[in-house]
Design an enzyme around this catalytic site. Structure first.
Site, mmCIF file in Angstrom:
data_model
loop_
_atom_site.group_PDB
_atom_site.id
_atom_site.type_symbol
_atom_site.label_atom_id
_atom_site.label_comp_id
_atom_site.label_asym_id
_atom_site.label_seq_id
_atom_site.Cartn_x
_atom_site.Cartn_y
_atom_site.Cartn_z
ATOM 1 N N ARG A 259 52.463 67.458 43.019
ATOM 2 C CA ARG A 259 53.360 66.841 42.222
ATOM 3 C C ARG A 259 53.393 65.261 42.466
ATOM 4 O O ARG A 259 53.490 64.763 43.601
ATOM 5 C CB ARG A 259 54.894 67.190 42.115
ATOM 6 C CG ARG A 259 55.057 68.659 41.617
ATOM 7 C CD ARG A 259 56.351 69.093 41.646
ATOM 8 N NE ARG A 259 56.404 70.678 41.488
ATOM 9 C CZ ARG A 259 57.563 71.519 41.337
ATOM 10 N NH1 ARG A 259 58.597 70.843 41.757
ATOM 11 N NH2 ARG A 259 57.230 72.634 40.832
ATOM 12 N N ARG A 274 59.897 65.143 50.291
ATOM 13 C CA ARG A 274 59.272 64.954 48.979
ATOM 14 C C ARG A 274 57.745 64.455 49.186
ATOM 15 O O ARG A 274 57.211 63.232 49.330
ATOM 16 C CB ARG A 274 59.715 64.017 48.243
ATOM 17 C CG ARG A 274 61.096 64.381 47.592
ATOM 18 C CD ARG A 274 61.800 63.273 46.848
ATOM 19 N NE ARG A 274 63.290 63.634 46.229
ATOM 20 C CZ ARG A 274 63.325 64.064 45.131
ATOM 21 N NH1 ARG A 274 62.320 64.287 44.424
ATOM 22 N NH2 ARG A 274 64.396 64.541 44.698
ATOM 23 N N SER A 351 64.859 77.425 43.016
ATOM 24 C CA SER A 351 65.356 76.982 41.850
ATOM 25 C C SER A 351 65.098 78.339 41.015
ATOM 26 O O SER A 351 63.895 78.609 40.691
ATOM 27 C CB SER A 351 64.697 75.936 41.187
ATOM 28 O OG SER A 351 65.247 75.541 39.864
ATOM 29 N N ARG A 390 58.874 71.853 52.557
ATOM 30 C CA ARG A 390 60.454 71.497 52.165
ATOM 31 C C ARG A 390 61.449 72.420 53.166
ATOM 32 O O ARG A 390 62.365 72.185 53.941
ATOM 33 C CB ARG A 390 60.729 71.572 50.892
ATOM 34 C CG ARG A 390 62.142 71.352 50.469
ATOM 35 C CD ARG A 390 62.258 71.578 48.961
ATOM 36 N NE ARG A 390 61.966 70.151 48.473
ATOM 37 C CZ ARG A 390 62.524 69.375 47.716
ATOM 38 N NH1 ARG A 390 63.836 69.622 47.177
ATOM 39 N NH2 ARG A 390 61.955 68.224 47.127
#
Length: 424
Positions: A259, A274, A351, A390
């Site tokens: 990403r 990140r 998520s 993460r």
């Protein structure tokens, strides 16, 4: 993608529903206008084609005197037909793009708000640890234990990259093995997938046309780097008609992910939070087109991720994500956030989303129902199994000791060669 016939027949409801996601009603009016114009052109060009065929068929029976006029008329209609076909191709492309930009309807049970401030905490599990010493953050722990090469790797690969080593590298892989074993026990098929994709699956998943600035693109090969195994798994069965007996299909997809983090300047840039490349185990479900059925799986996926955080012995909270923060594809979304001591707050680790038939309409993935033999679009759902590095951040910070060592929870110890702690 949505059903255009439903939009036309329920325009007021659609406007009210999508307004909860900040989608302007003018876009819906424009879509319907384009749809009407497209259908008019289709009808008109079809009539022209039929008229031209009739004229062509009448030439044989026409007199020599009549034929020149018929041929001229047929040519005139043919030119008009070609012109309308060109116009139709343009308006069909515009209609397709407008449809691709339509977000999914949010569930009536979602909190309604404009941004993340409207997310609702459903529950908190576990108490944030109270230290009897000054705790280190994850970067300090990595430096103390020789677990990373952050400065050196930045020289090689640029900012927001990471290279971890020794026991921390083993811990990263151990987390994925724990989660993959857990998902197998829950009936998931473990599958490794590529981290590259053609463009079409990005439209199918919903990255495009919404998030192009987040995606790495390699123009020389016309290939994109994937941000999640969901992208690949969502198109793995594209254009197929499944049998109802095949459902549900449960995938545990493992892959590298990429990403750009284009919109994250100045946010959480320290350490491992990140980064541009990471590893993720993804839960992905394909089930029948029934909201009660997909809601059942949504809660199941959430429960599995809660099991993961409990196995890792991390305090966490569950969020019900509001309409303004859930993104275009989502019908309903829950997030899990683990406690990060150095930041004195919870940070997202999972998520969990119910997409209903929005993705299936984009990939044309359907099944034939047993009851009536009708072909229907499936529902798809996805949830993080574990994403690293993460997840390492809350893990090593919560389990640290005063001397800089890090305790290994019981459920993870078999994957760490029986070690109860790592570090100096």
């Amino acid at each position: 993608m949505l059903d255009i016939k439903f939009i036309v027949e329920n325009t007021d409801w659609v406007k009210k529903s999508l307004a909860k996601k900040g989608f302007a009603s003018e876009n819906i009016d424009s879509l319907i206008s384009t749809y009407i114009e497209m259908n008019k052109l289709k009808t008109s060009s079809q009539s022209l084609a039929e008229e031209k065929n009739k004229l062509s068929n009448s030439i044989k029976s026409a007199t020599p005197e009549e034929r020149p006029a018929i041929i001229a008329k047929s040519k005139e209609i043919g030119e008009e037909f070609k012109k309308q076909q060109e116009e139709l191709a343009k308006i069909e492309a515009e209609f397709e793009l407008q449809m691709l930009k339509m977000p999914n309807y949010p569930s009536e049970d979602c909190p309604v708000a404009a941004d993340e401030s409207g997310n609702v905490v459903i529950r908190k599990v576990g108490e944030p640890r109270k230290f009897n010493f000054i705790p280190r953050d994850h970067v300090e722990l990595m430096e103390l234990n020789d677990w990373a090469e952050m400065e050196r790797i930045a020289k090689v690969s640029g900012s927001r990259t990471y290279a971890i080593k020794n026991d921390l590298a083993k811990l990263e892989l151990a987390m994925h093995m724990l989660v993959l074993d857990k998902l197998r026990q829950h009936g998931f098929t473990v599958i490794t997938v590529p981290a590259i994709s053609k463009e079409k699956p990005l439209y199918g998943q919903g990255y495009l046309p919404f998030s192009r600035d987040e995606i790495y693109y390699m123009p020389a090969d016309d290939i994109y780097l994937s941000g999640t195994a969901e992208l690949i798994l969502n198109s793995l069965r594209a254009d197929e008609i499944l049998t109802e007996n095949e459902l549900p299909i449960l995938y545990a997809g493992f892959s590298p992910c990429f990403r750009r983090e284009a919109g994250a300047a100045g946010k959480d840039t320290r350490g491992l939070v990140r980064v541009h490349q990471f590893m993720k185990t993804e839960q992905f479900v394909i089930c029948k087109d029934d909201v009660a059925e997909s809601d059942k799986w949504h809660k199941k996926l959430l429960a599995i991720s809660e099991e993961v955080l409990q196995d890792l012995e991390l305090p966490y909270q569950v969020l019900d994500i509001c309409t303004g923060d859930m993104g275009a594809p989502k019908f309903r979304q829950y997030d899990l956030e683990a406690w990060v001591p150095s930041q004195n707050c919870y940070r997202e680790t999972h998520s969990c989303s119910n997409i209903t038939d929005w993705q299936a309409r984009r990939t044309n993935l359907r099944y034939r129902a047993n009851a009536d033999g009708k072909v229907r679009y499936v529902h798809t759902l996805n949830n993080t199994g574990i994403a690293t590095p993460r997840a390492l951040v809350p893990f090593i910070e919560n389990h640290q000791n005063e001397d800089g060592t890090v305790n290994i929870p019981v459920k993870l110890q078999p994957y760490m060669g029986g070690k109860t702690k790592i570090g100096k």
